[in-house]
Design an enzyme around this catalytic site. Structure first.
Site, PDB file in Angstrom:
ATOM      1  N   HIS A 356      10.655   3.334   4.770  1.00 10.37           N
ATOM      2  CA  HIS A 356       9.433   2.723   4.233  1.00 10.37           C
ATOM      3  C   HIS A 356       8.337   3.704   3.894  1.00 10.37           C
ATOM      4  O   HIS A 356       7.248   3.294   3.504  1.00 10.37           O
ATOM      5  CB  HIS A 356       8.860   1.714   5.230  1.00 10.37           C
ATOM      6  CG  HIS A 356       9.686   0.497   5.398  1.00 10.37           C
ATOM      7  ND1 HIS A 356       9.527  -0.627   4.611  1.00 10.37           N
ATOM      8  CD2 HIS A 356      10.695   0.215   6.255  1.00 10.37           C
ATOM      9  CE1 HIS A 356      10.400  -1.553   4.993  1.00 10.37           C
ATOM     10  NE2 HIS A 356      11.123  -1.062   5.988  1.00 10.37           N
ATOM     11  N   LYS A 534      -6.062  -3.757   2.506  1.00  8.08           N
ATOM     12  CA  LYS A 534      -4.919  -3.011   3.041  1.00  8.08           C
ATOM     13  C   LYS A 534      -5.439  -2.125   4.161  1.00  8.08           C
ATOM     14  O   LYS A 534      -6.638  -1.988   4.327  1.00  8.08           O
ATOM     15  CB  LYS A 534      -4.276  -2.160   1.945  1.00  8.08           C
ATOM     16  CG  LYS A 534      -5.296  -1.320   1.162  1.00  8.08           C
ATOM     17  CD  LYS A 534      -4.665  -0.557   0.001  1.00  8.08           C
ATOM     18  CE  LYS A 534      -4.465  -1.396  -1.255  1.00  8.08           C
ATOM     19  NZ  LYS A 534      -3.066  -1.650  -1.557  1.00  8.08           N
ATOM     20  N   ARG A 535      -4.519  -1.513   4.906  1.00  8.90           N
ATOM     21  CA  ARG A 535      -4.972  -0.573   5.911  1.00  8.90           C
ATOM     22  C   ARG A 535      -5.816   0.532   5.278  1.00  8.90           C
ATOM     23  O   ARG A 535      -5.607   0.886   4.119  1.00  8.90           O
ATOM     24  CB  ARG A 535      -3.761   0.036   6.638  1.00  8.90           C
ATOM     25  CG  ARG A 535      -3.141  -0.906   7.625  1.00  8.90           C
ATOM     26  CD  ARG A 535      -4.136  -1.314   8.696  1.00  8.90           C
ATOM     27  NE  ARG A 535      -4.294  -0.265   9.673  1.00  8.90           N
ATOM     28  CZ  ARG A 535      -3.679  -0.239  10.849  1.00  8.90           C
ATOM     29  NH1 ARG A 535      -2.874  -1.225  11.215  1.00  8.90           N
ATOM     30  NH2 ARG A 535      -3.872   0.755  11.694  1.00  8.90           N
ATOM     31  N   LYS A 540      -4.404   5.698   0.417  1.00  6.74           N
ATOM     32  CA  LYS A 540      -4.694   4.458  -0.307  1.00  6.74           C
ATOM     33  C   LYS A 540      -6.028   4.533  -1.049  1.00  6.74           C
ATOM     34  O   LYS A 540      -6.346   3.701  -1.880  1.00  6.74           O
ATOM     35  CB  LYS A 540      -4.685   3.275   0.657  1.00  6.74           C
ATOM     36  CG  LYS A 540      -3.308   3.009   1.277  1.00  6.74           C
ATOM     37  CD  LYS A 540      -3.386   1.901   2.315  1.00  6.74           C
ATOM     38  CE  LYS A 540      -2.092   1.702   3.088  1.00  6.74           C
ATOM     39  NZ  LYS A 540      -1.065   0.941   2.354  1.00  6.74           N
ATOM     40  N   THR A 642       2.968  -4.430  -1.051  1.00  4.82           N
ATOM     41  CA  THR A 642       3.352  -5.834  -1.230  1.00  4.82           C
ATOM     42  C   THR A 642       2.109  -6.669  -1.524  1.00  4.82           C
ATOM     43  O   THR A 642       2.192  -7.704  -2.185  1.00  4.82           O
ATOM     44  CB  THR A 642       4.067  -6.386   0.026  1.00  4.82           C
ATOM     45  OG1 THR A 642       3.342  -5.956   1.191  1.00  4.82           O
ATOM     46  CG2 THR A 642       5.492  -5.888   0.099  1.00  4.82           C
ATOM     47  N   LYS A 646       1.261  -9.806  -4.216  1.00  9.01           N
ATOM     48  CA  LYS A 646       0.581 -11.070  -3.889  1.00  9.01           C
ATOM     49  C   LYS A 646      -0.590 -11.306  -4.833  1.00  9.01           C
ATOM     50  O   LYS A 646      -0.798 -12.410  -5.336  1.00  9.01           O
ATOM     51  CB  LYS A 646       0.084 -11.038  -2.436  1.00  9.01           C
ATOM     52  CG  LYS A 646       1.225 -11.024  -1.428  1.00  9.01           C
ATOM     53  CD  LYS A 646       0.789 -10.601  -0.024  1.00  9.01           C
ATOM     54  CE  LYS A 646       2.021 -10.241   0.802  1.00  9.01           C
ATOM     55  NZ  LYS A 646       1.704  -9.566   2.074  1.00  9.01           N
TER      56      LYS A 646
HETATM   57  O1  B1N Z   1       5.885  -0.523   4.401  1.00  5.10           O
HETATM   58  C1  B1N Z   1       5.679  -1.495   3.378  1.00  5.10           C
HETATM   59  C2  B1N Z   1       5.430  -0.819   2.042  1.00  5.10           C
HETATM   60  O2  B1N Z   1       5.151  -1.803   1.081  1.00  5.10           O
HETATM   61  C3  B1N Z   1       4.258   0.161   2.151  1.00  5.10           C
HETATM   62  O3  B1N Z   1       4.140   0.863   0.952  1.00  5.10           O
HETATM   63  C4  B1N Z   1       4.504   1.120   3.309  1.00  5.10           C
HETATM   64  O4  B1N Z   1       3.378   1.953   3.478  1.00  5.10           O
HETATM   65  C5  B1N Z   1       4.754   0.338   4.601  1.00  5.10           C
HETATM   66  C6  B1N Z   1       5.132   3.424  11.200  1.00  5.10           C
HETATM   67  C7  B1N Z   1       4.935   2.134   9.186  1.00  5.10           C
HETATM   68  N1  B1N Z   1       5.692   2.373   5.734  1.00  5.10           N
HETATM   69  N2  B1N Z   1       5.731   2.840   6.992  1.00  5.10           N
HETATM   70  C8  B1N Z   1       5.106   1.990   7.759  1.00  5.10           C
HETATM   71  C9  B1N Z   1       4.384   1.095   9.910  1.00  5.10           C
HETATM   72  C10 B1N Z   1       4.202   1.215  11.278  1.00  5.10           C
HETATM   73  C11 B1N Z   1       4.583   2.396  11.917  1.00  5.10           C
HETATM   74  O5  B1N Z   1       4.415   2.511  13.232  1.00  5.10           O
HETATM   75  C12 B1N Z   1       5.313   3.307   9.840  1.00  5.10           C
HETATM   76  N3  B1N Z   1       4.662   0.978   7.016  1.00  5.10           N
HETATM   77  C13 B1N Z   1       5.029   1.218   5.763  1.00  5.10           C
HETATM   78  C14 B1N Z   1       6.897  -2.394   3.335  1.00  5.10           C
HETATM   79  O6  B1N Z   1       7.994  -1.727   2.796  1.00  5.10           O
END
Ligand code: B1N
Length: 797
Positions: A356, A534-535, A540, A642, A646
């Protein structure tokens, strides 16, 4: 048979059920019931109707010997469930009527439900959308995760600065779940490995119990329901009587405290990982419980362990559950007499891994000594996996390197399929982080572009647009979202356009009323609602947005009689508590808001609002009301996004870079309906080689220089020149995320947005074309992709 026949329900029945639950399950008389009691009673009455389809689905899976999908995820960001269930059961009208007959307002009751915030952002919400689509498509599946006692922290602003308090959704009972005290597994940590007759024997030093809680997840029109099984950590013995008898009252509670910390709290880091022992324990805790659970089910159903891969597909949502590979191998070798080669082969046939993010700070690695101390047997197994990998491929990529265990490499090597989450991201996965592994294992990397469930992210959150769509193209689009292209025939139709605007305006009024009630802020609903939710993260680029806002403010002040397009800039999002620069960005936005919103010269043209504690429920109000979607990450950094989907689906054109799924959104809605700006991923990489690029970009941009000068001069900080020196220093000296380089291009594109917005017909067409073009981004399409290309799982008819 209609869905109502299927679940045997009329409004009268529902009313009776609610009354009965209020009395018999909650123990309250209607005359004394609180809103909370009514919510519990309504939820229980609805839950009753999910049980039949749920049992029926389990039976069919069992009888038909269907393959099951196991989706392992550290996060499930599900939000509220009442509306989700009423909508999937198609009983919203009934619920409104039943509650009304009981003297209650259904919508007030719905608002009382706390969000289940068991996730940080996109990754967790994706897991929730996938659960919805798996149920809608009737694919037998379990979601496996952790039942955190505290979800994502609550955000507050004090003098514009973020503070955090613990979230407490489980302080009240979670009515949707069923506790399964009989489903519990011992999960071990630490100790040492001994050998007996050539067999490894793990002698752990610490053991906790993983105890199951099941929430049924019902799909569209109740055709199917799956299970979200979340694990809570409990002590193997509740109480240490021996210590108690010795008079050690604190020590007597030690086993309980130790165990419960494991499922106590969600780590609040999005796209970063901290190599903390507790986090590793959480990961192993839920992964081990899940693997043991699926093996037990396989055995219970009488299948041969050698046929596991015919019945089981395990998907790893990022590397957080990557220990699934070694754990499965451990159980096959140590308990089921597999050879290592057989076990590795079997595990690989069962496992898929989704990446991801490419951000280096998110690629999980654990200090090898820590890892070996917590999971000694797994450490040894990983060494064996590594040896076999090197022997089989001649690759020089190692899993254990420089004193670290690298979970990405582990997940890649152990999975038969590795996928990225947008076309661009998957290409970059091949070219960058997994370049060499891609060469060693050609064709292992696939793409599955993310999607969103249209039930929650259109049907439920946007009743106004839902109504217009159904009036225009009929029903059926809810589970076949590409039918939205039928709207294309109406885009230039004046009455359709008028109705489309009316729907948007209903949603903007709803947002305005919500904000008024919540924080006594009045919005100009005729202004463009420009939203970035978003975060908060440097990549970002919320700072790009707020810098542009300041530049616009300057221009308006320089020429107050200009033909300005009124805008409301809306921000929403949390920063990780330890991420100082992100917190500075939050403070800057709030400071700028305070200054701009109090300026009588610009007031009618520009307003900045930042409601605190953005979450799923807030998104459901903001998204339908948006006119413009900000998707302005540095190209190459946002894996997919995502929220971008939306917003576009709900009729909000994007201003954005060629990053993540933006690229595909633009292809689907048409380049003429997307405001593109900024460097491409390749250009960004080139630019970074160009020493001193940010200073040069700032110096060549009078607007940006002026804005940065104002910030440094204390214009937004009561004369404090240092408050934002971290942001300024970053922009001048490093600017890895290329804010300075994209600034002028972004500003110019925003002025183009202003002009188009004034052309009401053109804008409406553009917004509606976004809705019409977004059908492909349904998570139903995404899940079909996973089912066909990765899992070999089928819909049960
Ligand atoms: O996952 C989403 C994507 O749409 C986003 O672009 C992406 O930033 C997000 C460690 C993550 N990537 N990595 C994380 C979350 C929690 C953590 O402890 C990494 N989140 C994303 C869905 O594909």
């Amino acid at each position: 048979m209609t869905v109502h026949d299927k679940i045997a329900l009329t409004a009268d029945d529902l009313q009776g059920d609610i009354s009965r639950h209020l009395k018999l399950s909650i123990g309250k008389d209607a005359s004394h019931a609180s809103l909370h009691d009514w919510r519990m009673a309504l939820s229980l009455a609805l839950r009753d109707r999910v049980v039949e389809p749920w049992f029926a689905s389990t039976r069919k899976t069992y009888d038909g010997k269907h393959k099951r999908v196991y989706y392992l995820s550290m996060e499930f960001l599900i939000g509220r469930l009442i509306e989700d269930v009423t909508i999937n059961l198609q009983v919203e009208d009934m619920a409104v009527e039943a509650m009304k007959a009981l003297g209650q307002d259904y919508y007030e009751v719905v608002k009382e439900e706390p969000d289940a915030a068991l996730g940080n952002g996109g990754l967790g919400r994706l897991a929730a959308c996938f659960m919805d689509s798996l149920a809608t498509l009737a694919i037998p599946a379990y979601g496996y995760g952790i039942r955190y006692e505290h979800g994502l922290f609550e955000q507050h602003f004090e003098n514009g600065q973020q503070t955090e308090t613990a979230e407490g959704w489980l302080a009240q009972s979670h009515v949707w779940e069923f506790e399964r005290p009989e489903v519990a597994y011992k999960i071990h940590f630490g100790g040492y490995v001994s050998e007996e007759n050539g067999k490894a024997n793990w002698n752990p030093s610490e053991t906790v119990l993983a105890s199951a809680y099941d929430t049924p997840v019902v799909g569209w029109q109740a055709k199917w329901a799956n299970t979200l099984r979340l694990w809570a950590a409990k002590p193997i013995k509740l109480f240490d009587l021996e210590s108690f008898n010795r008079g050690d009252y604190v020590g007597a509670n030690a086993p309980e405290r130790l165990a419960r910390t494991i499922s106590r709290v969600l780590y609040p880091d999005d796209t970063t990982t901290e190599g903390k022992e507790l986090r590793l324990k959480q990961e192993y805790f839920f992964t081990s419980a899940s693997i043991k659970d699926l093996l037990r089910r396989h055995d219970y159903e009488g299948y041969d362990i050698r046929d596991l891969h015919d019945h089981v597909a395990i998907q790893l949502n990022d590397t957080h559950p990557a220990i699934a590979g070694p754990e499965l191998i451990r159980l096959l070798v140590d308990k089921h007499d597999f050879s290592f080669d057989e076990a590795i082969d079997m595990a690989r046939k069962c496992l898929g891994y989704t990446n991801h993010t490419l951000l280096p700070e998110a690629l999980e690695k654990w200090p090898a000594d820590l890892f070996a101390r917590i999971l000694p047997r797994h450490y040894r197994i990983i060494e064996i996996i590594q040896d076999r990998h090197i022997a089989a491929t001649g690759s020089d990529i190692r899993i254990i390197e420089h004193g670290n265990v690298k979970m990405g490499e582990l997940a890649f090597i152990m999975a038969h399929s590795v996928n990225g989450v947008s076309a661009l991201h998957s290409d970059l996965v091949k070219e960058t982080v997994f370049h060499d592994l891609n060469a060693a294992y050609p064709n292992r990397i696939l793409n599955q572009t993310n999607g969103i469930t249209p039930r929650r992210w259109l049907y439920s959150c946007n009743p106004a647009l839902r109504g217009l769509i159904t009036d225009t193209i009929g029903t059926g689009w809810e589970s076949d979202l590409e039918r939205l292209t039928d709207l294309n025939a109406h885009l230039d139709d004046a009455s359709f356009q008028e109705a489309y605007r009316a729907a948007k305006s209903t949603n903007k009024d709803r947002l305005a009323a919500w904000l008024q009630e919540r924080s006594d802020v009045t919005l100009d609903t005729s202004a463009m609602f420009d939203i970035q939710i978003k975060r908060i993260h440097e990549y970002k680029r919320q700072h790009l947005n707020i810098l542009e806002t300041i530049a616009l403010w300057n221009d308006i002040r320089d020429n107050p009689n200009g033909n300005w397009t009124p805008r409301v800039k809306i921000f929403g999002g949390k920063a990780a508590p330890g991420y100082a620069l992100a917190k500075s960005i939050i403070r800057l936005i709030n400071d700028v808001a305070a200054t701009i919103n109090n300026d009588p010269i610009t007031r009618e043209f520009l307003q900045v609002v930042y409601p605190e504690n953005y979450n799923v429920s807030m998104a459901e109000i903001l998204i339908p009301a948006s006119d413009l979607s900000e998707q302005i990450s540095t190209a190459g950094k946002e894996a997919s996004g995502t929220g971008n989907m939306k917003l576009s689906l709900n009729g909000s054109p994007t201003i954005g870079t060629l990053d993540g799924a933006n690229v595909e959104i633009r292809e689907h809605v048409g380049a003429e309906n997307f405001f593109l700006f900024g460097l491409t991923a390749a250009e960004a990489t080139e630019k970074r080689k160009d020493h001193g690029y940010s200073r040069r970009a700032i110096e060549s941009s009078p607007k940006l220089s002026r804005v940065l000068g104002q910030i440094a001069g204390g214009v937004f900080s009561n004369g404090d020149h240092h408050r934002y020196s971290d942001i300024l220093h970053n922009l001048y000296e490093h600017d890895y995320f290329l804010v300075s380089c994209d600034f002028d291009n972004y500003f110019a594109k925003q002025r183009e947005v202003d002009a188009v917005y004034q052309d009401v017909t053109r804008w409406t067409r553009m917004a509606a074309a976004n809705t019409a073009g977004m059908g492909w981004f349904s998570s139903d399409r995404t899940i079909r992709g996973y089912a066909d290309d990765i899992w070999g799982a089928k819909s049960v008819e």
